[in-house]
Each structure stands twice: as structure tokens, then as C-alpha cells.
Design a protein around this motif. Sequence first.
Motif, PDB file in Angstrom:
ATOM      1  N   VAL A   8     -23.205 -16.337  32.320  1.00 49.31           N
ATOM      2  CA  VAL A   8     -25.102 -15.947  32.633  1.00 49.31           C
ATOM      3  C   VAL A   8     -25.190 -15.161  30.810  1.00 49.31           C
ATOM      4  O   VAL A   8     -24.886 -15.105  30.312  1.00 49.31           O
ATOM      5  N   GLU A   9     -25.930 -16.105  30.222  1.00 44.22           N
ATOM      6  CA  GLU A   9     -26.049 -16.202  28.767  1.00 44.22           C
ATOM      7  C   GLU A   9     -27.756 -15.711  28.287  1.00 44.22           C
ATOM      8  O   GLU A   9     -27.235 -14.682  27.218  1.00 44.22           O
ATOM      9  N   LYS A  10     -28.108 -15.079  29.458  1.00 44.92           N
ATOM     10  CA  LYS A  10     -29.485 -14.369  29.369  1.00 44.92           C
ATOM     11  C   LYS A  10     -29.544 -13.430  30.670  1.00 44.92           C
ATOM     12  O   LYS A  10     -29.741 -13.940  30.722  1.00 44.92           O
ATOM     13  N   ILE A  11     -30.300 -12.630  30.314  1.00 38.46           N
ATOM     14  CA  ILE A  11     -31.328 -11.625  30.859  1.00 38.46           C
ATOM     15  C   ILE A  11     -32.618 -10.827  30.371  1.00 38.46           C
ATOM     16  O   ILE A  11     -32.121 -10.696  30.045  1.00 38.46           O
ATOM     17  N   ASN A  12     -33.024 -11.314  31.548  1.00 38.44           N
ATOM     18  CA  ASN A  12     -34.229 -10.864  31.734  1.00 38.44           C
ATOM     19  C   ASN A  12     -34.787 -10.080  32.295  1.00 38.44           C
ATOM     20  O   ASN A  12     -34.644  -9.837  33.630  1.00 38.44           O
ATOM     21  N   ILE A  13     -35.553  -7.848  32.397  1.00 38.43           N
ATOM     22  CA  ILE A  13     -35.713  -7.494  33.445  1.00 38.43           C
ATOM     23  C   ILE A  13     -36.990  -7.597  32.691  1.00 38.43           C
ATOM     24  O   ILE A  13     -37.847  -6.314  31.857  1.00 38.43           O
ATOM     25  N   TYR A  14     -38.487  -7.422  33.514  1.00 35.94           N
ATOM     26  CA  TYR A  14     -39.629  -6.692  33.410  1.00 35.94           C
ATOM     27  C   TYR A  14     -39.870  -6.662  34.291  1.00 35.94           C
ATOM     28  O   TYR A  14     -39.756  -5.745  35.243  1.00 35.94           O
ATOM     29  N   ASP A  15     -40.759  -4.736  33.594  1.00 33.99           N
ATOM     30  CA  ASP A  15     -41.106  -3.743  35.058  1.00 33.99           C
ATOM     31  C   ASP A  15     -42.954  -3.645  34.195  1.00 33.99           C
ATOM     32  O   ASP A  15     -43.717  -3.551  33.469  1.00 33.99           O
ATOM     33  N   MET A  16     -43.367  -4.224  35.586  1.00 30.98           N
ATOM     34  CA  MET A  16     -44.927  -4.479  35.861  1.00 30.98           C
ATOM     35  C   MET A  16     -45.570  -3.934  35.467  1.00 30.98           C
ATOM     36  O   MET A  16     -47.103  -4.540  35.993  1.00 30.98           O
ATOM     37  N   PHE A  17     -45.625  -3.027  35.973  1.00 33.12           N
ATOM     38  CA  PHE A  17     -46.233  -1.390  35.915  1.00 33.12           C
ATOM     39  C   PHE A  17     -45.514  -0.408  35.323  1.00 33.12           C
ATOM     40  O   PHE A  17     -45.038   0.250  36.636  1.00 33.12           O
TER      41      PHE A  17
END
Length: 367
Positions: free
Chosen positions: A38-47
Amino acid sequence: MSRKETKNTVKPHTEAKLKFYIHYLERYLPILFTTQYVEKINIYDMFCGQAFYDDGKESGAVRAFKQIQRVQKFYPESKTEITLTLNDLSKKRIKITKEWLESQKQTFLTRTHNEDATDLIKKLIDGINNKQDSKTRNLVFIDPYGYKQIDKLLIEELLRNRRTEVIIFLPINQMTRFKDKTLGDDIEKDFLPLKGFVEQFDIDVDTISGDIDLIKAIEQSLTFKDEYFATSYHIKNQKGSYYALFFITQHILGLEKIVEVKWSLDDQQGSGFNHTNQVDMFLEAQKTDELEQELQLYLRESKNNNEIYEWTLKLGFKPKHTNKILQKFKKNNKIKVEYFLNAKSGYHLNYSNYKNHLIKVTVQLIS
Ligand SMILES: C[S@@+](CC[C@H](N)C(=O)[O-])C[C@H]1O[C@@H](n2cnc3c(N)ncnc32)[C@H](O)[C@@H]1O
């Protein structure tokens, strides 16, 4: 204090929800930070809401930001890139969150959006399915006010690249209460969205007799016919209303980490938060008895360590629970145990053997 002033505070059930999300980051981020795959981690908090609640307590967005910084500090050598994307439809809330973010030292990339979450999820699906590098991992946190904002088809699309995990929070009680209104041909207009949900999730309303049944049915539906691992965590508030968190992953290690989170938050049953939080040893014994009975059925045919490891996690137990029962079975001469690959003792229920397809032991019930 007036009603308005108490409105947006962190109640115990909100705290339980946020802990589930943050404890997962706490356990899983270090693993992703230190693996070469793993080279990149994306975290998305949509609300994401606004940075702080009216009582000064931190939202999930602030907690996630701080958790990422803690992990970065702990692994200064890691070259893993990380991003945090925060979205909320309320202009006011996202403005406050954005201002808070800008007041912080930026050690990783953050983005804010002020869009309808469904629109943003559609854009995200396009990005992650068509343009993303295979060494990227995504976690999407979906925390809406109600089921109307959940579209199962979009969740399936999010998962399709097999690099994305999803956490969904849902109020359950309002669905259980009105489930019968979705039956028949003549559905009242107000209940059409609920009927849509029930159909999308393929829920047989007649088999649902309470909130936990509904949670289990949604959990099962979110495995997408066993294509993914899914688990749930129920939350009961002071008024007795049920909420639930659902976690979906393609990766067994993600499942193992969330099962650990569930047991760390509920050390008696590993299944949910009850606002009273009373210690009841009987519950704990009951839960492990259930596992023992299931295991007796499961081991009627010979199973190897990797099969038992996966089976244990899918039932929401930790390998150590099964291990303990296997030791008891062995002591009572209830199982036949055979070893391979130089293994001489124990049951070898772990990710390393699973990943490397190392069959070290087989177990079968004798009597
Ligand atoms: C349950 S709260 C989220 C709480 C937040 N996750 C936290 O950690 O405190 C739901 C949020 O969704 C926002 N919201 C409502 N409808 C939305 C939509 N269609 N798209 C994006 N956000 C929406 C609301 O403004 C609200 O802040």
C-alpha cells in the motif's frame, strides 16, 4: 438548558458510533502504513458534520484527523501517502470544519466538499474504479440521518475495485417500526422510500420480528451474496431505539480488525453498545456457549486452520475464542487433530497462515 442548546451534543450512542470508526482507524492504519503493498490511503467522510458538537466534543472528522497524525508520528519513516476528504451538505457545518482544518498544521492532504453525498459518491466511484493505482486503499464512512440516503447499488459500486472498505451508520428503529407498512400493493406515499430500501436489501419483512433481526438481515445483504465480508455492531440509546453500524470489506484482515474493535467496545459479547453498559457475566458465557455449539456442528467434517480462522471471524468471534474451545474439546477427547508442515501443537488460526495458504492442522469432531 433549553432544548435547542442540548440538541447537538454527543450522546452516549453517538460516542459509541464514533469510537467504532476511530478505533478501526487506530487498528488498521498502522497495518496499511507499514505494508509494502500500500502506497496511498484515502479516507472519505461523506456526512462529516461540523468540527465540534455544541458541548465541545470532537466530531468524527476531527478525531480522524488527529488519529491520522498520531499514526504518522508513530511511523515517521513510512512513505505512505494519506488523504482525508470531508463532505457535508450544510454550508454552515462544512465552513466550520474547513476553518478548523485550516487552523491545524497540515501533515497530509485534506479536502472539503459541500455537496450532496450521493453526487460525491458517484464521482468517487468513477475515480476509484477507473483512475486509481492498485496500491491505493480507500475507507468510506457514511453517516447520514436516515436510510433514505443509502443506496445499495452505489455501495456495491464503491466496493467493486476490491480496494475499498465502507462503514455505514443507520438508524434501525424507524425502519422496524414501519416495516409492515411496506407490505401489500397499496403503499402509502410516506412509506415508499422504506419499501425501496426493503426491496434493495432483499429483506423478507415477514421474518423480521425485531431490530436485531433487521440488523442481521441488512448485514447479510451487504455481503453481496458472500462476495465481501460484512459485520454489524448495534447501538441502543437511552430510549431503547436501535442504531447500527455496518462494515464491509473484501479483505479478511479488515474483518479481523473490526472484530477486534467490536470486542474492545463490548468485551462481553462483541456485538453492540447498550446504553446501560452493565457488566453481565451471564451474557459472556452465553455467547461463548453459542460458539461452542456452532463449532461442534462445523467440525462434523474435517476443517483446516485457515477454514476455521475465516469461519470464526465471519461469526464475529476472535481466533482466541475458538482456540480456547478447541483446547477444551481436545482435553475431553472430542476432536481428532492432525498436524502438517512441522506443526506440533496449537491450532494456528491467524492471518499469516491464511494469506500464505499454510495448512498446519486439521480438526474433526470424533463424538
Ligand atoms: C449524523 S450527522 C453526521 C455526524 C458526523 N459524522 C460526526 O462525526 O459528528 C449527518 C450530517 O449529514 C449532513 N447531511 C444531510 N444530508 C446530506 C446530504 N444529502 N449530503 C451530505 N451531507 C448531508 C448533515 O448536515 C449532518 O451534518
